[in-house]
Design a protein around this motif. Structure first.
Motif, PDB file in Angstrom:
ATOM      1  N   UNK A   1       0.862  -1.183   0.000  1.00  0.00           N
ATOM      2  CA  UNK A   1       0.000   0.000   0.000  1.00  0.00           C
ATOM      3  C   UNK A   1       0.896   1.230   0.000  1.00  0.00           C
ATOM      4  N   UNK A   2       0.621   2.172  -0.934  1.00  0.00           N
ATOM      5  CA  UNK A   2       1.392   3.404  -1.038  1.00  0.00           C
ATOM      6  C   UNK A   2       0.436   4.590  -1.067  1.00  0.00           C
ATOM      7  N   UNK A   3       0.746   5.618  -0.249  1.00  0.00           N
ATOM      8  CA  UNK A   3      -0.067   6.835  -0.200  1.00  0.00           C
ATOM      9  C   UNK A   3       0.680   7.972  -0.883  1.00  0.00           C
ATOM     10  N   UNK A   4      -0.039   8.711  -1.754  1.00  0.00           N
ATOM     11  CA  UNK A   4       0.527   9.863  -2.441  1.00  0.00           C
ATOM     12  C   UNK A   4      -0.330  11.085  -2.121  1.00  0.00           C
ATOM     13  N   UNK A   5       0.336  12.225  -1.980  1.00  0.00           N
ATOM     14  CA  UNK A   5      -0.387  13.478  -1.763  1.00  0.00           C
ATOM     15  C   UNK A   5       0.234  14.530  -2.652  1.00  0.00           C
ATOM     16  N   UNK A   6      -0.622  15.119  -3.496  1.00  0.00           N
ATOM     17  CA  UNK A   6      -0.171  16.124  -4.459  1.00  0.00           C
ATOM     18  C   UNK A   6       0.949  15.570  -5.349  1.00  0.00           C
ATOM     19  N   UNK A   7       0.850  14.307  -5.718  1.00  0.00           N
ATOM     20  CA  UNK A   7       1.815  13.676  -6.612  1.00  0.00           C
ATOM     21  C   UNK A   7       3.088  13.198  -5.931  1.00  0.00           C
ATOM     22  N   UNK A   8       3.240  13.424  -4.644  1.00  0.00           N
ATOM     23  CA  UNK A   8       4.430  13.023  -3.930  1.00  0.00           C
ATOM     24  C   UNK A   8       4.110  11.874  -2.979  1.00  0.00           C
ATOM     25  N   UNK A   9       5.068  10.935  -2.910  1.00  0.00           N
ATOM     26  CA  UNK A   9       4.882   9.782  -2.038  1.00  0.00           C
ATOM     27  C   UNK A   9       4.974  10.230  -0.578  1.00  0.00           C
ATOM     28  N   UNK A  10       3.998   9.781   0.198  1.00  0.00           N
ATOM     29  CA  UNK A  10       3.957  10.145   1.609  1.00  0.00           C
ATOM     30  C   UNK A  10       4.422   8.988   2.471  1.00  0.00           C
ATOM     31  N   UNK A  11       3.888   7.796   2.245  1.00  0.00           N
ATOM     32  CA  UNK A  11       4.310   6.613   2.998  1.00  0.00           C
ATOM     33  C   UNK A  11       3.942   5.355   2.227  1.00  0.00           C
ATOM     34  N   UNK A  12       4.546   4.251   2.677  1.00  0.00           N
ATOM     35  CA  UNK A  12       4.236   2.962   2.085  1.00  0.00           C
ATOM     36  C   UNK A  12       4.421   1.863   3.114  1.00  0.00           C
ATOM     37  N   UNK A  13       3.677   0.779   2.941  1.00  0.00           N
ATOM     38  CA  UNK A  13       3.775  -0.343   3.857  1.00  0.00           C
ATOM     39  C   UNK A  13       3.026  -1.534   3.314  1.00  0.00           C
ATOM     40  N   UNK A  14       2.954  -2.600   4.103  1.00  0.00           N
ATOM     41  CA  UNK A  14       2.263  -3.821   3.702  1.00  0.00           C
ATOM     42  C   UNK A  14       1.190  -4.163   4.727  1.00  0.00           C
ATOM     43  N   UNK A  15       0.134  -4.755   4.233  1.00  0.00           N
ATOM     44  CA  UNK A  15      -0.947  -5.184   5.111  1.00  0.00           C
ATOM     45  C   UNK A  15      -0.501  -6.378   5.936  1.00  0.00           C
ATOM     46  N   UNK A  16      -1.024  -6.501   7.121  1.00  0.00           N
ATOM     47  CA  UNK A  16      -0.707  -7.617   7.984  1.00  0.00           C
ATOM     48  C   UNK A  16      -1.571  -8.828   7.667  1.00  0.00           C
ATOM     49  N   UNK A  17      -1.516  -9.803   8.577  1.00  0.00           N
ATOM     50  CA  UNK A  17      -2.297 -11.013   8.358  1.00  0.00           C
ATOM     51  C   UNK A  17      -3.794 -10.741   8.294  1.00  0.00           C
ATOM     52  N   UNK A  18      -4.229  -9.666   8.970  1.00  0.00           N
ATOM     53  CA  UNK A  18      -5.655  -9.316   8.945  1.00  0.00           C
ATOM     54  C   UNK A  18      -6.005  -8.426   7.772  1.00  0.00           C
ATOM     55  N   UNK A  19      -5.015  -8.162   6.882  1.00  0.00           N
ATOM     56  CA  UNK A  19      -5.232  -7.353   5.694  1.00  0.00           C
ATOM     57  C   UNK A  19      -5.303  -5.874   5.962  1.00  0.00           C
ATOM     58  N   UNK A  20      -4.841  -5.419   7.183  1.00  0.00           N
ATOM     59  CA  UNK A  20      -4.998  -4.022   7.550  1.00  0.00           C
ATOM     60  C   UNK A  20      -3.652  -3.306   7.624  1.00  0.00           C
ATOM     61  N   UNK A  21      -3.678  -2.016   7.259  1.00  0.00           N
ATOM     62  CA  UNK A  21      -2.518  -1.144   7.375  1.00  0.00           C
ATOM     63  C   UNK A  21      -2.944   0.112   8.130  1.00  0.00           C
ATOM     64  N   UNK A  22      -2.231   0.431   9.222  1.00  0.00           N
ATOM     65  CA  UNK A  22      -2.468   1.660   9.992  1.00  0.00           C
ATOM     66  C   UNK A  22      -1.358   2.644   9.679  1.00  0.00           C
ATOM     67  N   UNK A  23      -1.708   3.807   9.184  1.00  0.00           N
ATOM     68  CA  UNK A  23      -0.703   4.799   8.815  1.00  0.00           C
ATOM     69  C   UNK A  23      -0.106   5.514  10.005  1.00  0.00           C
ATOM     70  N   UNK A  24      -0.811   5.587  11.087  1.00  0.00           N
ATOM     71  CA  UNK A  24      -0.378   6.441  12.189  1.00  0.00           C
ATOM     72  C   UNK A  24      -0.729   7.879  11.870  1.00  0.00           C
ATOM     73  N   UNK A  25      -0.215   8.834  12.663  1.00  0.00           N
ATOM     74  CA  UNK A  25      -0.570  10.248  12.460  1.00  0.00           C
ATOM     75  C   UNK A  25      -0.130  10.772  11.102  1.00  0.00           C
ATOM     76  N   UNK A  26      -1.057  11.317  10.376  1.00  0.00           N
ATOM     77  CA  UNK A  26      -0.781  11.997   9.111  1.00  0.00           C
ATOM     78  C   UNK A  26      -1.654  13.240   9.048  1.00  0.00           C
ATOM     79  N   UNK A  27      -1.311  14.138   8.174  1.00  0.00           N
ATOM     80  CA  UNK A  27      -2.093  15.365   8.009  1.00  0.00           C
ATOM     81  C   UNK A  27      -3.434  15.044   7.378  1.00  0.00           C
ATOM     82  N   UNK A  28      -4.407  15.764   7.761  1.00  0.00           N
ATOM     83  CA  UNK A  28      -5.715  15.600   7.139  1.00  0.00           C
ATOM     84  C   UNK A  28      -5.653  16.109   5.705  1.00  0.00           C
ATOM     85  N   UNK A  29      -6.457  15.487   4.874  1.00  0.00           N
ATOM     86  CA  UNK A  29      -6.491  15.908   3.494  1.00  0.00           C
ATOM     87  C   UNK A  29      -6.803  14.740   2.569  1.00  0.00           C
ATOM     88  N   UNK A  30      -6.668  15.013   1.248  1.00  0.00           N
ATOM     89  CA  UNK A  30      -6.978  14.008   0.236  1.00  0.00           C
ATOM     90  C   UNK A  30      -5.702  13.268  -0.187  1.00  0.00           C
TER      91      UNK A  30
END
Length: 407
Positions: free
Chosen positions: A70-99
């Motif tokens: 899973x990769x998150x992009x904001x305004x065309x720039x990569x913000x974070x990336x990670x992999x889902x766990x055994x339950x298929x979930x990824x928690x980003x932790x604190x990030x700025x609100x927005x799209x």
């Protein structure tokens, strides 16, 4: 007191300004970091306003999908990336609100891209669809380029297939995957490779080479001892092998030339084994039978002869002495054989005949001749001559007497 209070106030303001940023952990993290550390991948601008979070669960419609990237992009720039766990979930932790634009990739599934608006603690789910794509495999001879039918192709996640008469076969493989292939065929070396497959049909050409082997053939299976037999060495394609070593009974005796042939000497009689060696490979064993005792060819039943002009081993004399011309030629004296005379048949049988030698140095031996003197008795040698002379003398005497009477 006033100075101490001012210093404490300044220190409080510095800690208030830098505390949230230090707690958030500035910097970017590897995209493969565990989900619990996903917040470490958030960039500095987003962390300056880390007042939201995202919990994303990836499923295939019914079951969670573990290990999805899973990769998150904001305004065309990569913000974070990670992999889902055994339950298929990824928690980003604190990030700025927005799209944010979220991309999900997993082997065997079509890629999924979606937009997520983060406001405070946000939870979302996303489904990915499994899929497959056609992979066409073409197997050829690496040297000749000929299509190889009936080659076995082991395909990851697809099983085992065999190539057709045109050397190709098509299988379905998972999309967005690294597919391993293993190709085998009798007489050929095993070949393996990994193929990156996307979401479109893919074809791959794979050339395999014949096994490294050499073959040996002999021009004859029998030879006279002391002679030789021709050996020919070829590779798996039937081409001549130059520089191959020929082994006779395990010993190197010859080496092939540019045409892949060599003359193998067979010095002794009996059964012999012949093999070829080239590039660490050994040919199959061939046999040749040699007749006779050896290369000298001597016949034990034949008496040895001494050539003219060579020294004789029996008497130790030089052969040149035997060839020297003698000073004179010795001629043996002739042997005179008397012819027996029948005394009763000769008209001179009653005459007294002196016993004179029949041959000697005084009167030459005329031999037993006939002719005008054939009326004479068969007397040999000198006696006959004396009789002839006596007769001539008597005849001359008679003529003289007659002439005197006429006068």
């Amino acid at each position: 007191m006033f100075r101490v209070a001012s210093a404490l106030a300044c220190l409080f303001l510095v800690l208030s300004a830098t505390g949230p940023a230090a707690a958030a952990g500035l910097g970017s993290a590897d995209a493969a970091s565990p989900a619990v550390d996903a917040s470490a991948a958030i960039d500095a601008p987003a962390l300056q306003q880390a007042d939201g979070s995202l919990s994303l669960t990836v499923t295939d419609g019914d079951d969670p999908v573990a290990g999805a990237a899973v990769t998150l992009y904001r305004d065309g720039e990569r913000v974070l990336g990670g992999e889902t766990g055994d339950d298929g979930r990824l928690d980003t932790g604190p990030i700025a609100e927005g799209s944010y634009r979220v991309e999900i990739r997993e082997s065997g599934y079509y890629e999924r891209s979606l937009s997520v608006s983060v406001e405070g603690e946000t939870s979302r789910s996303a489904a990915v669809e499994p899929g497959s794509v056609a992979l066409s495999v073409s197997v050829t001879d690496a040297r000749t380029g000929d299509a190889l039918a009936d080659a076995t192709v082991d395909v990851d996640a697809a099983g085992t297939v065999r190539t057709g008469t045109d050397g190709t076969q098509t299988v379905r493989v998972p999309v967005n995957a690294e597919v391993g292939l293993v190709v085998t065929k009798d007489g050929y070396e095993r070949e393996s490779l990994s193929v990156a497959v996307g979401e479109s049909a893919r074809s791959v050409d794979l050339g395999i080479a014949r096994e490294t082997e050499i073959s040996l053939s002999l021009g004859a299976d029998s030879v006279a001892a002391g002679g030789s037999v021709e050996a020919t060495v070829t590779d798996a394609y039937g081409d001549p092998v130059a520089g191959a070593t020929i082994l006779l009974d395990g010993d190197a005796v010859a080496e092939t030339g540019a045409g892949g042939t060599a003359s193998v000497p067979v010095e002794t009689g009996g059964e012999h084994t012949v093999r070829a060696r080239a590039g660490g490979e050994l040919s199959e064993q061939e046999s040749v039978t040699a007749s006779g005792d050896g290369a000298d060819g001597d016949d034990p039943t034949t008496e040895p002869t001494t050539p003219i002009g060579t020294e004789s081993a029996s008497n130790g004399t030089a052969g040149s002495a035997a060839t020297e011309a003698p000073d004179r030629v010795e001629t043996p004296e002739p042997v005179v054989t008397a012819t027996p005379v029948n005394a009763s048949s000769s008209p001179f049988a009653g005459l007294p005949i002196p016993d004179l030698p029949l041959s000697g140095p005084i009167v030459p031996d005329l031999g037993n001749r006939e002719g005008l003197l054939g009326v004479l008795p068969p007397i040999q040698g000198s006696l006959r001559i004396m009789l002839v002379l006596a007769g001539i003398g008597a005849f001359g005497l008679v003529l003289s007497v007659l002439r005197e009477d006429q006068l």
